[in-house]
Scaffold this motif. Structure first.
Motif, short mmCIF file in Angstrom:
data_model
loop_
_atom_site.label_atom_id
_atom_site.label_comp_id
_atom_site.label_asym_id
_atom_site.label_seq_id
_atom_site.Cartn_x
_atom_site.Cartn_y
_atom_site.Cartn_z
N LEU A 125 38.25 25.74 21.78
CA LEU A 125 36.79 25.86 21.82
C LEU A 125 36.13 24.51 21.56
N GLY A 126 34.94 24.36 22.13
CA GLY A 126 34.13 23.19 21.83
C GLY A 126 33.36 23.37 20.54
N VAL A 127 32.56 22.36 20.23
CA VAL A 127 31.77 22.42 18.99
C VAL A 127 30.82 23.61 19.02
N ASP A 128 30.32 23.95 20.22
CA ASP A 128 29.41 25.09 20.35
C ASP A 128 30.16 26.41 20.52
N HIS A 129 31.49 26.37 20.32
CA HIS A 129 32.39 27.55 20.40
C HIS A 129 32.53 28.11 21.83
N SER A 130 32.13 27.30 22.83
CA SER A 130 32.41 27.70 24.21
C SER A 130 33.84 27.31 24.55
N LYS A 131 34.44 28.07 25.50
CA LYS A 131 35.84 27.86 25.86
C LYS A 131 36.02 26.58 26.65
N LYS A 132 37.01 25.75 26.25
CA LYS A 132 37.40 24.59 27.03
C LYS A 132 38.49 25.05 28.01
N LYS A 133 38.07 25.35 29.24
CA LYS A 133 38.96 26.02 30.19
C LYS A 133 40.19 25.19 30.53
N PHE A 134 40.00 23.89 30.78
CA PHE A 134 41.13 23.05 31.20
C PHE A 134 42.15 22.91 30.07
N LYS A 135 41.68 22.56 28.86
CA LYS A 135 42.59 22.39 27.74
C LYS A 135 43.24 23.71 27.33
N SER A 136 42.49 24.82 27.44
CA SER A 136 43.06 26.12 27.10
C SER A 136 44.21 26.46 28.06
N ALA A 137 44.02 26.13 29.33
CA ALA A 137 45.08 26.40 30.31
C ALA A 137 46.33 25.58 29.99
N LEU A 197 47.77 38.09 15.38
CA LEU A 197 47.08 36.84 15.10
C LEU A 197 45.57 36.90 15.38
N SER A 198 45.14 37.81 16.25
CA SER A 198 43.70 37.93 16.50
C SER A 198 42.94 38.36 15.24
N GLY A 199 43.67 38.87 14.24
CA GLY A 199 43.04 39.29 12.99
C GLY A 199 42.49 38.15 12.16
N ILE A 200 42.83 36.89 12.51
CA ILE A 200 42.31 35.75 11.76
C ILE A 200 41.45 34.86 12.66
N ASN A 201 40.92 35.41 13.76
CA ASN A 201 40.08 34.62 14.66
C ASN A 201 38.86 34.03 13.96
N ASP A 202 38.29 34.78 13.03
CA ASP A 202 37.10 34.28 12.33
C ASP A 202 37.41 32.97 11.60
N ILE A 203 38.61 32.89 11.02
CA ILE A 203 39.03 31.67 10.32
C ILE A 203 39.30 30.56 11.31
N LEU A 204 40.08 30.86 12.35
CA LEU A 204 40.47 29.84 13.32
C LEU A 204 39.27 29.26 14.05
N GLU A 205 38.31 30.10 14.41
CA GLU A 205 37.14 29.62 15.13
C GLU A 205 36.29 28.69 14.27
N ARG A 206 36.14 29.03 13.00
CA ARG A 206 35.28 28.23 12.12
C ARG A 206 35.98 26.96 11.62
N MET A 207 37.31 27.00 11.42
CA MET A 207 38.00 25.88 10.79
C MET A 207 38.79 25.03 11.77
N ALA A 208 39.13 25.58 12.95
CA ALA A 208 39.99 24.83 13.88
C ALA A 208 39.52 24.87 15.32
N ASN A 209 38.39 25.55 15.62
CA ASN A 209 37.90 25.67 16.99
C ASN A 209 38.97 26.22 17.93
N VAL A 210 39.63 27.27 17.49
CA VAL A 210 40.67 27.94 18.26
C VAL A 210 40.42 29.45 18.19
N ARG A 211 40.65 30.15 19.31
CA ARG A 211 40.56 31.61 19.32
C ARG A 211 41.85 32.18 19.92
#
Length: 213
Positions: free
Chosen positions: A201-213, A151-165
């Motif tokens: 990820l946030g709008v600036d693509h920084s990690k949302k630590k609490f929600k990610s956990a 799944l890491s092979g589509i990170n470019d899509i997920l980061e740009r379209m869903a703010n997920v890595r």
């Protein structure tokens, strides 16, 4: 489109003046279809979008084809979402398939139009799809299947379209069943995976630590 050819042409065929295409086989080789949507722009007012049957009926001349065969083709969908400077891109390479019983005149439509296709999604996953469109019912059924990939092979899509890595994880298989009528649909998505770990990820693509956990 590199080449379009018609085979087993019916005597009623007419490609001069008022077009009428009646043939056993239409072959499309090396079709490239590129679609782009900017989500920063509001959708224009537009009429109700037709389903597959309605799209065929809107072809502006009579058409009756036993088979449309597509080979060596590519479909690209690019979407720019608010907060991103570059669009996310969904790319389907090595597209091949067949569409059977394509009839634009409702007076001649009988049975169903069926479609089957295969492709490679963003260079990482094989997928296939089957669609059945019964004429006269304004409905269709669809089954799509995506085969195993990292799944890491589509990170470019997920980061740009869903703010997920994706930090880690493998898709073992994903299967989508759709049963669609004019105003509603019932859908089932089966997503089999292992060792999945995501970062939100946030709008600036920084990690949302609490929600990610």
């Amino acid at each position: 489109l590199k080449e379009l050819s018609l085979s087993y042409i019916d005597a009623k065929n007419d490609i001069s003046g008022d077009w009428k295409i009646i043939a056993g086989l239409a072959s499309l080789d090396s079709l490239i279809l590129d679609d782009f949507r900017d989500k920063n722009k509001p959708r224009p007012d537009e009429p109700e979008k037709p389903l597959f049957e309605g799209m065929v009926e809107q072809i502006p001349f009579p058409i009756k084809l036993d088979t449309i065969r597509i080979s060596n083709s590519q479909i690209v969908y690019r979407e720019l979402v608010p907060g991103n400077a570059k669009p996310g891109t969904l790319k389907f390479d090595q597209v091949s398939g067949e569409i059977l019983n394509v009839i634009s005149s409702d007076s001649l439509q009988t049975g169903a139009m069926t479609m089957s296709a295969s492709a490679v999604f963003n260079g990482v996953a094989k997928m296939n799809m089957d669609i059945n469109v019964p004429y006269g019912e304004k409905s269709f059924t669809l089954e799509a299947r995506v085969h195993a990939f990292e799944l890491s092979g589509i990170n470019d899509i997920l980061e740009r379209m869903a703010n997920v890595r994706v930090e880690s994880g493998k898709l073992k298989e994903m299967v989508l069943h759709m049963n669609v009528s004019r105003y509603r649909s019932s859908n089932q998505l089966t997503f089999q995976y292992e060792n999945l770990k995501l970062e939100l990820l946030g709008v600036d693509h920084s990690k949302k630590k609490f929600k990610s956990a």
